[in-house]
Design a protein around this motif. Sequence first.
Motif, PDB file in Angstrom:
ATOM      1  N   ASP A  65      14.670   1.185   1.497  1.00 45.77           N
ATOM      2  CA  ASP A  65      14.695  -0.129   0.850  1.00 45.77           C
ATOM      3  C   ASP A  65      15.802  -0.213  -0.203  1.00 45.77           C
ATOM      4  O   ASP A  65      16.476  -1.242  -0.315  1.00 45.77           O
ATOM      5  N   LEU A  79       0.825  -1.220   0.000  1.00 43.44           N
ATOM      6  CA  LEU A  79       0.000   0.000   0.000  1.00 43.44           C
ATOM      7  C   LEU A  79       0.855   1.263   0.000  1.00 43.44           C
ATOM      8  O   LEU A  79       2.000   1.261   0.441  1.00 43.44           O
ATOM      9  N   LEU A 112      10.404   0.886  -8.760  1.00 41.64           N
ATOM     10  CA  LEU A 112       9.683   2.167  -8.832  1.00 41.64           C
ATOM     11  C   LEU A 112      10.646   3.337  -8.585  1.00 41.64           C
ATOM     12  O   LEU A 112      10.603   4.351  -9.288  1.00 41.64           O
ATOM     13  N   ARG A 167       7.386  19.695  -8.909  1.00 43.21           N
ATOM     14  CA  ARG A 167       6.613  18.474  -9.187  1.00 43.21           C
ATOM     15  C   ARG A 167       5.964  18.497 -10.561  1.00 43.21           C
ATOM     16  O   ARG A 167       5.119  17.649 -10.857  1.00 43.21           O
TER      17      ARG A 167
HETATM   18  C1  UGA Z   1       5.780   3.107  -1.741  1.00 46.21           C
HETATM   19  C2  UGA Z   1       5.227   2.115  -2.793  1.00 46.21           C
HETATM   20  O1  UGA Z   1       4.618   2.837  -3.861  1.00 46.21           O
HETATM   21  C3  UGA Z   1       4.201   1.178  -2.161  1.00 46.21           C
HETATM   22  O2  UGA Z   1       3.769   0.210  -3.109  1.00 46.21           O
HETATM   23  C4  UGA Z   1       4.857   0.456  -0.966  1.00 46.21           C
HETATM   24  O3  UGA Z   1       3.927  -0.394  -0.298  1.00 46.21           O
HETATM   25  C5  UGA Z   1       5.363   1.504   0.023  1.00 46.21           C
HETATM   26  O4  UGA Z   1       6.322   2.373  -0.634  1.00 46.21           O
HETATM   27  C6  UGA Z   1       6.017   0.770   1.175  1.00 46.21           C
HETATM   28  O5  UGA Z   1       7.033   0.106   0.952  1.00 46.21           O
HETATM   29  O6  UGA Z   1       5.480   0.774   2.280  1.00 46.21           O
HETATM   30  P1  UGA Z   1       4.873   5.369  -0.618  1.00 46.21           P
HETATM   31  O7  UGA Z   1       6.227   5.471   0.012  1.00 46.21           O
HETATM   32  O8  UGA Z   1       3.662   5.560   0.230  1.00 46.21           O
HETATM   33  O9  UGA Z   1       4.685   3.927  -1.318  1.00 46.21           O
HETATM   34  O10 UGA Z   1       4.817   6.484  -1.759  1.00 46.21           O
HETATM   35  P2  UGA Z   1       4.789   6.531  -3.356  1.00 46.21           P
HETATM   36  O11 UGA Z   1       3.451   6.934  -3.809  1.00 46.21           O
HETATM   37  O12 UGA Z   1       5.349   5.311  -3.952  1.00 46.21           O
HETATM   38  O13 UGA Z   1       5.787   7.768  -3.611  1.00 46.21           O
HETATM   39  C7  UGA Z   1       7.147   7.716  -3.199  1.00 46.21           C
HETATM   40  C8  UGA Z   1       7.873   8.964  -3.625  1.00 46.21           C
HETATM   41  O14 UGA Z   1       8.087   8.976  -5.029  1.00 46.21           O
HETATM   42  C9  UGA Z   1       7.161  10.282  -3.295  1.00 46.21           C
HETATM   43  O15 UGA Z   1       8.088  11.192  -2.778  1.00 46.21           O
HETATM   44  C10 UGA Z   1       6.623  10.735  -4.638  1.00 46.21           C
HETATM   45  O16 UGA Z   1       6.470  12.122  -4.712  1.00 46.21           O
HETATM   46  C11 UGA Z   1       7.725  10.234  -5.570  1.00 46.21           C
HETATM   47  N1  UGA Z   1       7.304  10.040  -6.975  1.00 46.21           N
HETATM   48  C12 UGA Z   1       6.345   9.122  -7.279  1.00 46.21           C
HETATM   49  C13 UGA Z   1       7.929  10.748  -7.994  1.00 46.21           C
HETATM   50  O17 UGA Z   1       8.827  11.581  -7.746  1.00 46.21           O
HETATM   51  N2  UGA Z   1       7.561  10.530  -9.302  1.00 46.21           N
HETATM   52  C14 UGA Z   1       6.607   9.631  -9.629  1.00 46.21           C
HETATM   53  O18 UGA Z   1       6.336   9.465 -10.841  1.00 46.21           O
HETATM   54  C15 UGA Z   1       5.983   8.912  -8.590  1.00 46.21           C
END
Ligand code: UGA
Length: 449
Positions: free
Chosen positions: A264, A150, A211, A410
């Motif tokens: 991670d 999530l 990701l 962003r």
């Molecule tokens: C992430 C994963 O997406 C989840 O699937 C996973 O369960 C979670 O880590 C975890 O290990 O608990 P999260 O950390 O809540 O989730 O946030 P994300 O939505 O993945 O975003 C992470 C970062 O990447 C944010 O700072 C966001 O702004 C950045 N981001 C995201 C970008 O810079 N570009 C993008 O295209 C997408």
Amino acid sequence: MNIAVVGCGYVGLVSGTCLAALGHQVVGIDVDQARVQSLQAGKVPIYEPGLSEMILQQTAAHRLSFTTDMATAVQNSQVIFVAVGTPPAPEGGYNLTMLFDAVEQIIKAANEPKTIVIKSTVPPGTGEKVAAQAATAPHRLEVVNNPEFLREGTAIHDFMNPDRIVFGAGTAEGIGALREIYQPLIDRGFNILSMSRASAELSKFGANAMLAMRISFINEISRLASAVGADIESVRMGIGSDPRIGPAFLKAGIGYGGSCFPKDVAALVHQMQTLKIEPHLLSGIEQANRHQREHFVQGILRVLEGRKDPQIALWGLAFKPDTDDIRESPAIEIARMLAAAGCIVRAFDPEAMANTRRLLGDTIIYAPDVPQATAGADAVVLATDWSVFITQNWPTIKAMMRGVHVFDGRNCLASGKVSAAGLHYYAVGRTPVPPGSTRHGSVGVVVAG
Ligand code: UGA
């Protein structure tokens, strides 16, 4: 089924509450008495959309309760989820003390065979160590890995609508218990992937690293886009329209943050090095991420060069919208770098003010809203893409400011609206747009800008 969830942090609270909503009898356990008392009083210590309401519903329906009494909760439960924190260890990798301690307490309390479900994110190989630990118990304790995928901000939706539910089990009994728990989701057609413990653990790490790698990849390409006059938003569509690639997690910006990706990726690199496997690719992800925010700040300072006591309106502090979480937030790093460079930083975030004040103290100024952060600013710096920032009225913003610069970390603002208000618009990997101009050469389907 009667379920105990050890750890009422982010993952534990969301998982426990959602399991109660699936119809199970859930007790959340935490060593922090104040946290348990506040949860018992209906106060939720984190901000996650919909979570407070759901906790109140489930406690009112007597399906969810909270306690510090681990032994009783374990004895009354058939399955015990462990969702304790796994913070980074100073020597690299994860500090798993809380996980092993929790398992030790489960072993001591268990009065009959039970199943332990590891929900915390753990390095590959941890499940086997826990299984060896559990084998010392007088009663049979199955150990299953069930990593959580999530995202903060959409946690409830993600738990209830999983892309996949991963079971990493040593035995059929372990899988059986998890199947029963997730049956309501299985009935709705969500996929179960059953595999070994190590595979489940590595699937979780691998997904997060992939990701993070996509974000660092597009950010690195955004530097080249700026240098050759390409537009990264168009390029993102050009790349992401290939169904083998897809557009998700290819949004350029100031880099990723949060409690997961940075930790991670670092832990994977550490584990590979420990095993004498050279992490050629993985070791570059974090480096690229760090560079991205430094490069962004350098761009701001270049534009403001010569301005005495430059004033910055920093919009956003959380690592992403819809959360109050500032762990490893690029916005916080940017605040630090700008303040260290002599800027007066006035920040506003809809949810992350209290957490930031605890971390940064009086090194920056805390504004109660967007106007008070923006009044008198030489530049607006958008660091978190909260919708309240995206929907601002730009002529009003311009009238409040002393200067004329808007830095969009962003790539989420409409450049035409910003520039039409008489402001200079700067984004990541995109040509700056001077006041009164429009951007040329973007592809039609691109929404931002
Ligand atoms: C992430 C994963 O997406 C989840 O699937 C996973 O369960 C979670 O880590 C975890 O290990 O608990 P999260 O950390 O809540 O989730 O946030 P994300 O939505 O993945 O975003 C992470 C970062 O990447 C944010 O700072 C966001 O702004 C950045 N981001 C995201 C970008 O810079 N570009 C993008 O295209 C997408």
